[in-house]
Write a protein that holds these residues in place. Structure first.
Motif, mmCIF file in Angstrom:
data_model
loop_
_atom_site.group_PDB
_atom_site.id
_atom_site.type_symbol
_atom_site.label_atom_id
_atom_site.label_comp_id
_atom_site.label_asym_id
_atom_site.label_seq_id
_atom_site.Cartn_x
_atom_site.Cartn_y
_atom_site.Cartn_z
ATOM 1 N N MET A 47 0.848 -1.187 0.000
ATOM 2 C CA MET A 47 0.000 0.000 0.000
ATOM 3 C C MET A 47 0.890 1.245 0.000
ATOM 4 O O MET A 47 1.876 1.305 0.719
ATOM 5 C CB MET A 47 -0.914 -0.001 1.225
ATOM 6 N N LYS A 48 0.511 2.216 -0.784
ATOM 7 C CA LYS A 48 1.275 3.456 -0.890
ATOM 8 C C LYS A 48 1.140 4.280 0.398
ATOM 9 O O LYS A 48 0.050 4.384 0.955
ATOM 10 C CB LYS A 48 0.740 4.253 -2.087
ATOM 11 N N THR A 49 2.265 4.845 0.865
ATOM 12 C CA THR A 49 2.250 5.724 2.036
ATOM 13 C C THR A 49 2.355 7.175 1.583
ATOM 14 O O THR A 49 3.195 7.517 0.757
ATOM 15 C CB THR A 49 3.424 5.403 2.986
ATOM 16 N N ILE A 50 1.474 8.005 2.132
ATOM 17 C CA ILE A 50 1.510 9.443 1.862
ATOM 18 C C ILE A 50 1.883 10.139 3.163
ATOM 19 O O ILE A 50 1.225 9.939 4.191
ATOM 20 C CB ILE A 50 0.150 9.948 1.336
ATOM 21 N N ARG A 51 2.967 10.935 3.114
ATOM 22 C CA ARG A 51 3.424 11.682 4.293
ATOM 23 C C ARG A 51 2.897 13.102 4.225
ATOM 24 O O ARG A 51 3.118 13.806 3.236
ATOM 25 C CB ARG A 51 4.954 11.718 4.355
ATOM 26 N N VAL A 52 2.184 13.506 5.260
ATOM 27 C CA VAL A 52 1.614 14.849 5.312
ATOM 28 C C VAL A 52 1.886 15.483 6.670
ATOM 29 O O VAL A 52 2.302 14.814 7.620
ATOM 30 C CB VAL A 52 0.089 14.839 5.033
ATOM 31 N N VAL A 53 1.618 16.781 6.718
ATOM 32 C CA VAL A 53 1.712 17.537 7.965
ATOM 33 C C VAL A 53 0.377 18.231 8.205
ATOM 34 O O VAL A 53 -0.339 18.550 7.260
ATOM 35 C CB VAL A 53 2.849 18.585 7.912
ATOM 36 N N ALA A 54 0.054 18.436 9.464
ATOM 37 C CA ALA A 54 -1.195 19.104 9.824
ATOM 38 C C ALA A 54 -0.919 20.152 10.892
ATOM 39 O O ALA A 54 -0.158 19.912 11.836
ATOM 40 C CB ALA A 54 -2.211 18.089 10.338
ATOM 41 N N ALA A 55 -1.563 21.312 10.716
ATOM 42 C CA ALA A 55 -1.417 22.421 11.663
ATOM 43 C C ALA A 55 -2.602 22.438 12.620
ATOM 44 O O ALA A 55 -3.746 22.593 12.188
ATOM 45 C CB ALA A 55 -1.346 23.743 10.903
ATOM 46 N N VAL A 56 -2.321 22.263 13.893
ATOM 47 C CA VAL A 56 -3.343 22.445 14.918
ATOM 48 C C VAL A 56 -3.157 23.884 15.394
ATOM 49 O O VAL A 56 -2.330 24.168 16.264
ATOM 50 C CB VAL A 56 -3.203 21.411 16.054
ATOM 51 N N ILE A 57 -3.885 24.791 14.736
ATOM 52 C CA ILE A 57 -3.719 26.231 14.981
ATOM 53 C C ILE A 57 -4.544 26.611 16.204
ATOM 54 O O ILE A 57 -5.758 26.437 16.244
ATOM 55 C CB ILE A 57 -4.147 27.043 13.744
ATOM 56 N N LYS A 58 -3.826 27.130 17.182
ATOM 57 C CA LYS A 58 -4.436 27.471 18.463
ATOM 58 C C LYS A 58 -4.430 28.993 18.628
ATOM 59 O O LYS A 58 -3.478 29.664 18.240
ATOM 60 C CB LYS A 58 -3.625 26.810 19.580
ATOM 61 N N ALA A 59 -5.499 29.508 19.205
ATOM 62 C CA ALA A 59 -5.596 30.941 19.494
ATOM 63 C C ALA A 59 -6.414 31.101 20.782
ATOM 64 O O ALA A 59 -6.918 30.127 21.339
ATOM 65 C CB ALA A 59 -6.247 31.684 18.333
ATOM 66 N N ILE A 60 -6.537 32.331 21.227
ATOM 67 C CA ILE A 60 -7.350 32.660 22.399
ATOM 68 C C ILE A 60 -8.466 33.591 21.921
ATOM 69 O O ILE A 60 -8.204 34.600 21.255
ATOM 70 C CB ILE A 60 -6.505 33.367 23.492
ATOM 71 N N LYS A 78 0.872 17.733 1.840
ATOM 72 C CA LYS A 78 1.984 16.824 1.588
ATOM 73 C C LYS A 78 3.337 17.507 1.777
ATOM 74 O O LYS A 78 3.498 18.687 1.490
ATOM 75 C CB LYS A 78 1.907 16.277 0.160
ATOM 76 N N ILE A 79 4.294 16.706 2.240
ATOM 77 C CA ILE A 79 5.675 17.156 2.381
ATOM 78 C C ILE A 79 6.354 16.931 1.029
ATOM 79 O O ILE A 79 6.327 15.827 0.491
ATOM 80 C CB ILE A 79 6.420 16.363 3.471
ATOM 81 N N GLU A 80 6.933 17.990 0.463
ATOM 82 C CA GLU A 80 7.627 17.866 -0.818
ATOM 83 C C GLU A 80 9.082 17.469 -0.595
ATOM 84 O O GLU A 80 9.639 17.674 0.485
ATOM 85 C CB GLU A 80 7.544 19.189 -1.589
ATOM 86 N N GLU A 81 9.677 16.904 -1.625
ATOM 87 C CA GLU A 81 11.070 16.465 -1.567
ATOM 88 C C GLU A 81 11.975 17.602 -1.093
ATOM 89 O O GLU A 81 11.884 18.726 -1.579
ATOM 90 C CB GLU A 81 11.525 16.003 -2.956
ATOM 91 N N GLY A 82 12.832 17.320 -0.120
ATOM 92 C CA GLY A 82 13.790 18.300 0.370
ATOM 93 C C GLY A 82 13.261 19.212 1.465
ATOM 94 O O GLY A 82 14.016 20.023 2.007
ATOM 95 N N GLU A 83 11.973 19.101 1.810
ATOM 96 C CA GLU A 83 11.390 19.948 2.858
ATOM 97 C C GLU A 83 11.410 19.229 4.205
ATOM 98 O O GLU A 83 11.214 18.015 4.266
ATOM 99 C CB GLU A 83 9.915 20.247 2.551
ATOM 100 N N THR A 84 11.572 19.994 5.257
ATOM 101 C CA THR A 84 11.324 19.456 6.591
ATOM 102 C C THR A 84 9.808 19.517 6.804
ATOM 103 O O THR A 84 9.105 20.281 6.119
ATOM 104 C CB THR A 84 12.014 20.295 7.682
ATOM 105 N N PRO A 85 9.273 18.761 7.750
ATOM 106 C CA PRO A 85 7.840 18.861 8.028
ATOM 107 C C PRO A 85 7.411 20.295 8.375
ATOM 108 O O PRO A 85 6.362 20.760 7.924
ATOM 109 C CB PRO A 85 7.642 17.913 9.216
ATOM 110 N N GLN A 86 8.244 20.990 9.131
ATOM 111 C CA GLN A 86 7.913 22.366 9.523
ATOM 112 C C GLN A 86 7.865 23.290 8.307
ATOM 113 O O GLN A 86 6.979 24.150 8.200
ATOM 114 C CB GLN A 86 8.923 22.888 10.554
ATOM 115 N N GLU A 87 8.823 23.152 7.386
ATOM 116 C CA GLU A 87 8.829 23.974 6.169
ATOM 117 C C GLU A 87 7.599 23.675 5.313
ATOM 118 O O GLU A 87 6.974 24.596 4.775
ATOM 119 C CB GLU A 87 10.102 23.703 5.344
ATOM 120 N N LEU A 127 -1.713 6.738 5.477
ATOM 121 C CA LEU A 127 -1.394 8.131 5.778
ATOM 122 C C LEU A 127 -0.502 8.197 7.008
ATOM 123 O O LEU A 127 -0.812 7.599 8.042
ATOM 124 C CB LEU A 127 -2.683 8.926 6.048
ATOM 125 N N SER A 128 0.608 8.917 6.880
ATOM 126 C CA SER A 128 1.482 9.217 8.005
ATOM 127 C C SER A 128 1.441 10.733 8.179
ATOM 128 O O SER A 128 1.897 11.481 7.313
ATOM 129 C CB SER A 128 2.905 8.746 7.710
#
Length: 133
Positions: free
Chosen positions: A1-14, A42-51, A83-84
């Protein structure tokens, strides 16, 4: 099965009452259209998760964010792919969160987090978020 690596922002505010709120978006495209999720992509080639997260939020929501601590990495098997997803605490630095790819968005208080129909992978991080806000 194909793995897709993604990042998610849990944006918090007050909010104006001093309560912690979390930003949720409703997916506007694809097989999972209509489900609620934490924004990101999705995370592109050469990017860190944060970038990748900073780029995705700028592209999708026209906002600059600061990326904080990793909440957790969710591993979830959808019918056609694995999904990762690295979920990070984030805050808005500049911008107004303009919806470019999503159908809708809401700021949710802790007790409202179960009011939307989350995508299955995003459900995995909800308990950690509830315990931290």
């Amino acid at each position: 099965m194909k793995t897709i690596r993604v990042v998610a922002a849990v944006i918090k505010a007050i909010n104006e009452k001093g309560e912690s709120i979390i930003f949720a978006t409703q997916r506007g495209y694809g097989d999972l259209k209509g489900g609620w999720e934490f924004p990101g992509g999705k995370i592109e080639e050469g990017e860190t998760p944060q970038e990748a997260l900073k780029r995705e939020i700028l592209e999708e929501l026209d906002a600059e964010i600061s990326v904080g601590e990793l909440i957790e990495t969710i591993e979830y098997d959808y019918p056609t792919f694995h999904l990762s997803m690295d979920c990070f605490w984030c805050e808005i630095v500049t911008g107004n969160l303009v919806l470019k790819e999503h159908e809708a968005a809401r700021w949710l208080k802790k007790e409202e987090l179960d009011d939307v129909e989350w995508l299955p992978a995003d459900v995995g991080v909800l308990e950690r978020i509830k315990g931290s806000i």
